[in-house]
Design an enzyme around this catalytic site. Structure first.
Site, short mmCIF file in Angstrom:
data_model
loop_
_atom_site.label_atom_id
_atom_site.label_comp_id
_atom_site.label_asym_id
_atom_site.label_seq_id
_atom_site.Cartn_x
_atom_site.Cartn_y
_atom_site.Cartn_z
N CYS A 2 0.84 -1.19 0.00
CA CYS A 2 0.00 0.00 0.00
C CYS A 2 0.88 1.24 0.00
O CYS A 2 2.07 1.17 0.29
CB CYS A 2 -0.90 0.01 1.23
SG CYS A 2 -1.92 -1.47 1.38
N ARG A 27 1.76 1.55 -5.91
CA ARG A 27 1.88 0.61 -4.80
C ARG A 27 0.55 -0.05 -4.44
O ARG A 27 0.53 -1.05 -3.70
CB ARG A 27 2.43 1.33 -3.56
CG ARG A 27 3.81 1.92 -3.74
CD ARG A 27 4.28 2.54 -2.44
NE ARG A 27 4.44 1.52 -1.41
CZ ARG A 27 5.55 0.83 -1.21
NH1 ARG A 27 6.61 1.05 -1.96
NH2 ARG A 27 5.62 -0.07 -0.26
N TRP A 75 -3.74 -1.76 -1.52
CA TRP A 75 -3.76 -3.04 -2.21
C TRP A 75 -4.29 -4.04 -1.19
O TRP A 75 -3.65 -4.33 -0.19
CB TRP A 75 -2.38 -3.43 -2.69
CG TRP A 75 -2.35 -4.62 -3.60
CD1 TRP A 75 -2.48 -4.63 -4.96
CD2 TRP A 75 -2.18 -6.00 -3.22
NE1 TRP A 75 -2.41 -5.91 -5.44
CE2 TRP A 75 -2.22 -6.78 -4.40
CE3 TRP A 75 -2.00 -6.65 -2.01
CZ2 TRP A 75 -2.09 -8.16 -4.39
CZ3 TRP A 75 -1.89 -8.03 -1.99
CH2 TRP A 75 -1.92 -8.77 -3.18
N ASN A 101 0.44 -0.13 6.11
CA ASN A 101 0.91 -1.00 5.03
C ASN A 101 1.47 -2.25 5.68
O ASN A 101 2.32 -2.16 6.56
CB ASN A 101 1.99 -0.29 4.21
CG ASN A 101 2.58 -1.18 3.12
OD1 ASN A 101 2.05 -2.23 2.82
ND2 ASN A 101 3.68 -0.73 2.54
N GLY A 102 1.00 -3.43 5.25
CA GLY A 102 1.51 -4.66 5.82
C GLY A 102 0.40 -5.58 6.25
O GLY A 102 -0.77 -5.41 5.88
N GLU A 488 10.11 -14.02 -19.39
CA GLU A 488 9.86 -12.61 -19.07
C GLU A 488 8.88 -11.99 -20.07
O GLU A 488 7.99 -11.21 -19.69
CB GLU A 488 11.18 -11.84 -19.06
CG GLU A 488 11.06 -10.33 -18.88
CD GLU A 488 10.45 -9.92 -17.56
OE1 GLU A 488 10.11 -8.72 -17.41
OE2 GLU A 488 10.29 -10.77 -16.65
N LYS A 492 5.25 -10.34 -19.04
CA LYS A 492 4.84 -8.98 -19.39
C LYS A 492 3.46 -8.97 -20.05
O LYS A 492 2.62 -8.14 -19.75
CB LYS A 492 5.86 -8.32 -20.33
CG LYS A 492 7.13 -7.87 -19.66
CD LYS A 492 6.88 -6.72 -18.71
CE LYS A 492 7.89 -6.73 -17.59
NZ LYS A 492 7.68 -7.76 -16.57
N GLU A 495 0.76 -9.82 -17.46
CA GLU A 495 0.65 -8.78 -16.44
C GLU A 495 -0.21 -7.61 -16.88
O GLU A 495 -1.05 -7.13 -16.12
CB GLU A 495 2.04 -8.24 -16.08
CG GLU A 495 2.82 -9.05 -15.07
CD GLU A 495 4.15 -8.38 -14.75
OE1 GLU A 495 4.49 -8.31 -13.57
OE2 GLU A 495 4.84 -7.93 -15.69
N HIS A 511 7.04 -31.48 -25.74
CA HIS A 511 6.67 -32.24 -24.55
C HIS A 511 5.38 -31.72 -23.93
O HIS A 511 5.22 -31.75 -22.70
CB HIS A 511 7.81 -32.22 -23.53
CG HIS A 511 9.05 -32.88 -24.02
ND1 HIS A 511 9.28 -34.23 -23.87
CD2 HIS A 511 10.11 -32.38 -24.71
CE1 HIS A 511 10.45 -34.53 -24.42
NE2 HIS A 511 10.97 -33.44 -24.93
N LYS A 610 3.42 -2.78 -7.16
CA LYS A 610 4.81 -2.69 -7.56
C LYS A 610 5.75 -3.37 -6.58
O LYS A 610 6.64 -4.11 -6.96
CB LYS A 610 5.19 -1.20 -7.71
CG LYS A 610 6.62 -0.98 -8.21
CD LYS A 610 6.80 -1.50 -9.60
CE LYS A 610 8.18 -1.18 -10.16
NZ LYS A 610 8.38 -1.83 -11.47
#
Length: 615
Positions: A2, A27, A75, A101-102, A488, A492, A495, A511, A610
């Site tokens: 957050c 955040r 968040w 936050n947490g 990666e 992206k 996301e 496979h 983030k």
């Protein structure tokens, strides 16, 4: 995960807080809230949605006056995103208000105990439990706010960065930290509090970063007082001058932070190797490596622990270290590493990688490795971050602030630092010749200009993106150094565009994944001319025979793949070891353009934050 902002001083607090929340929205952005003290009472406004929604609502329902204010962008961890669960939260008396936050892990037994004592709760959050615990301690022991916060925090388990104030004593703000970042900006007769320095950089360059299990009392006209939460001992504040500037955290004319950060990569890579890469002298200067070279030389193996994009950078580093320095490397998800009772010895080196330097699982991996006697080397982007402080030694990337949630320049600068480290170790071990080393150094110096060449084909990548914006799935394939780039690239795409995408080593296609290939399936394949090129061509032929749509990333001058692929994206030629720094660029652009065309919020994709500062 957050975003926290607080202000106490002589200015009107609301403009400082709301602008700060806008800068911290990366955040967390499922809800937001603000609380102002106007000299008589606390005025609170909060809402589900973005900071812009909060601003519109606050302007309608509360007076935006007062020189003390706190704000939060959330968040969600406990309770769904809605107006009630949004921060700030009041205590039952209405005197105390908090942002957090947490995660408070033992909030449920605390909640049950407080209910027995007559407390009621309107939200599903652990944060409302914490503020009422603070009030209970304050009331029952007749304590000042700071002492009540300290005693309450000694009863909780978990992670937190908190800001609390009491409307009956509105001359102070109390802040505390464990596991979640918190910065204090020091001005003339004013204090700022935030999850990072971006909300107050235009007001002051002087900041204190709280350490874990520290709390601070901020009073106008007085010096900052910092104490240890556990034993109440005083801590001498360390005020540092910030190197951040306002231009770095603005969009600079780009439509999105992500696009800006993609285009910043040539300079970010230069900044990362500047002063370290000395081509004329044929050497690499890295103090963190040089001061601890014996640890690396005597190591039986290197363990790399990271999460997300940083884990992909670690996979690239595995190839680089093993190829150049001839030392065994294991790459671990930090979240799994800490829980599986790993075998760690004093002859291991743990390299941890994190953009923010605050990733909770990666910090836990550091703690575990240190307990076992391993040497810990940190690679992160944020000066003064928790990982930078907790590691035995380390090296910063110099990407500058990365605001877009989907990491781009962090990835390439992490690979840059890790390559420098591998070359430095290879020099010391004698596993590369002087000629080879000079070739690597010269080619690395040329990488930023080659990244600029990759960016010049943005219009072509955008055209390819337009053909596949409605694709429901996508496969990414690569071999060797570019297998992690395939992972990666897939990350992206999912996301920011919400298209299901998977990355595989190209040889693994047969496979299982080959069963998915038909005329509706785009396949992005990295086909550089090094690293089993002929095998990759065979994979392309297999895809082609099943009518899959092929988007190939190739080096300039390629003719074989051009004849087979539906679309070709050319990048400049470079060595195999450095190719991930180039092959990743068109994949970033492809994801970006597809997401924009699909109407997605590129900088703030749903459900993501983030900096992952909770488990």
């Amino acid at each position: 995960m957050c975003g926290i902002v607080g202000y106490i001083g002589y200015r009107e607090a609301y403009p400082v807080v709301i602008k700060g929340l806008q800068r911290l929205e990366y955040r967390g952005y499922d809800s937001a809230g603000v609380a102002l003290y106007d000299g008589e009472d606390i005025r609170l406004s909060k809402t589900k949605g973005k900071v812009a929604d909060l601003d519109a609502k606050a302007r309608k329902e509360i007076a935006l006056q007062g020189t003390l204010g706190i704000g939060h962008t959330r968040w969600a961890t406990h309770g769904e995103p809605n107006d009630v669960n949004s921060h700030p939260h009041y205590s039952n008396s209405g005197d105390l208000v908090i942002i957090h936050n947490g995660i408070i892990e033992n909030y449920e037994p605390l909640r049950r105990e407080l209910i027995k004592r007559g407390y009621t709760f309107t939200s599903d959050t652990d944060t409302e439990v914490l503020i009422n615990l603070i009030e209970d301690v304050k009331k029952n022991h007749e304590l000042k706010l700071g002492k009540a916060v300290q005693i309450a925090l000694n009863q909780v388990h978990g992670a937190y960065a908190i800001v609390v104030f009491d409307k009956t004593k509105p001359n102070e703000i109390v802040v505390a930290k464990l596991g979640s970042p918190l910065a204090i900006g020091i001005g003339e007769d004013e204090f700022f509090v935030a999850s990072d320095a971006s909300p107050f950089i235009e007001y002051t360059n002087n900041a204190i970063y709280l350490e874990d299990e520290e709390m601070a009392i901020l009073r106008r006209g007085k010096e900052v007082k910092i104490r240890k939460i556990k034993d109440d001992s005083l801590v001498d504040p360390y005020v540092q001058e910030l190197q951040l500037n306002l231009e770095q955290i603005e969009k600079g004319g780009y439509d999105h932070f992500m696009l800006k950060e993609i285009y910043e990569q040539p300079q970010a890579i230069r900044d990362t190797y500047r002063g370290r890469l000395r081509v004329d002298e044929g050497i690499i200067k890295m103090a963190g490596m040089e001061d601890n070279l014996e640890k690396f030389l005597n190591a039986d193996r290197i363990i790399i622990a990271a999460c997300g994009t940083s884990w992909h950078a670690g996979l690239v580093a595995e190839y680089i270290f093993e190829d150049m320095a001839r030392i065994p490397v294991e790459v671990e998800y930090a979240s799994e590493f800490r829980y599986r009772n790993p075998i760690i010895t004093e002859r291991d080196v743990l390299i941890v990688i994190s953009q923010s330097g605050e990733t909770a699982d990666t910090l836990a991996a550091i703690k575990l490795a240190k307990e076992k006697g391993a040497f810990v080397f940190g690679v992160c982007n944020v000066v003064g971050s928790s990982i930078a402080r907790e590691a035995h030694a380390g090296a910063y990337t110099h990407a500058g602030p990365e605001i877009g949630v989907a990491s781009t320049k962090a990835f390439t600068t992490q690979i840059t630092v890790l390559t420098l480290m591998a070359l430095k170790l290879a020099m010391a071990k004698g596993t590369v010749s002087r000629t080879q080393l000079q070739q690597y150094l010269a080619e690395m110096e040329a990488v930023p200009a080659k990244v600029e060449e990759c960016l010049k084909i943005d219009h072509h990548v955008k055209h390819v993106a337009s053909l596949y914006e409605k694709a429901p799935n996508c496969l990414y394939l690569g071999r060797g150094y570019n297998f992690p780039v395939a992972l990666e690239g897939a990350l992206k795409l999912k996301e920011i565009s919400y298209i299901h995408a998977e990355g595989y080593p190209a040889a693994e296609m047969k496979h299982g994944p080959i069963a998915l290939i038909d005329e509706q399936m785009p396949v992005v394949i990295i086909a550089t001319k090094y690293g089993h090129y002929d095998k990759v061509v065979s994979n392309i032929q297999e895809i082609k025979s099943r009518k899959g749509k092929i988007i190939a990333v190739v080096m300039e001058g390629d003719t074989t793949v051009k004849e087979l692929a539906d679309h070709v994206i050319e990048i400049p030629e470079t060595t195999e070891a450095l190719s991930p720094l180039l092959t990743t660029i068109p994949l970033q652009l492809l994801s970006y353009h597809i997401a924009v065309m699909r109407g997605c919020n590129v900088d703030q994709p749903r459900n993501l934050a983030k900096s992952v500062t909770v488990e």
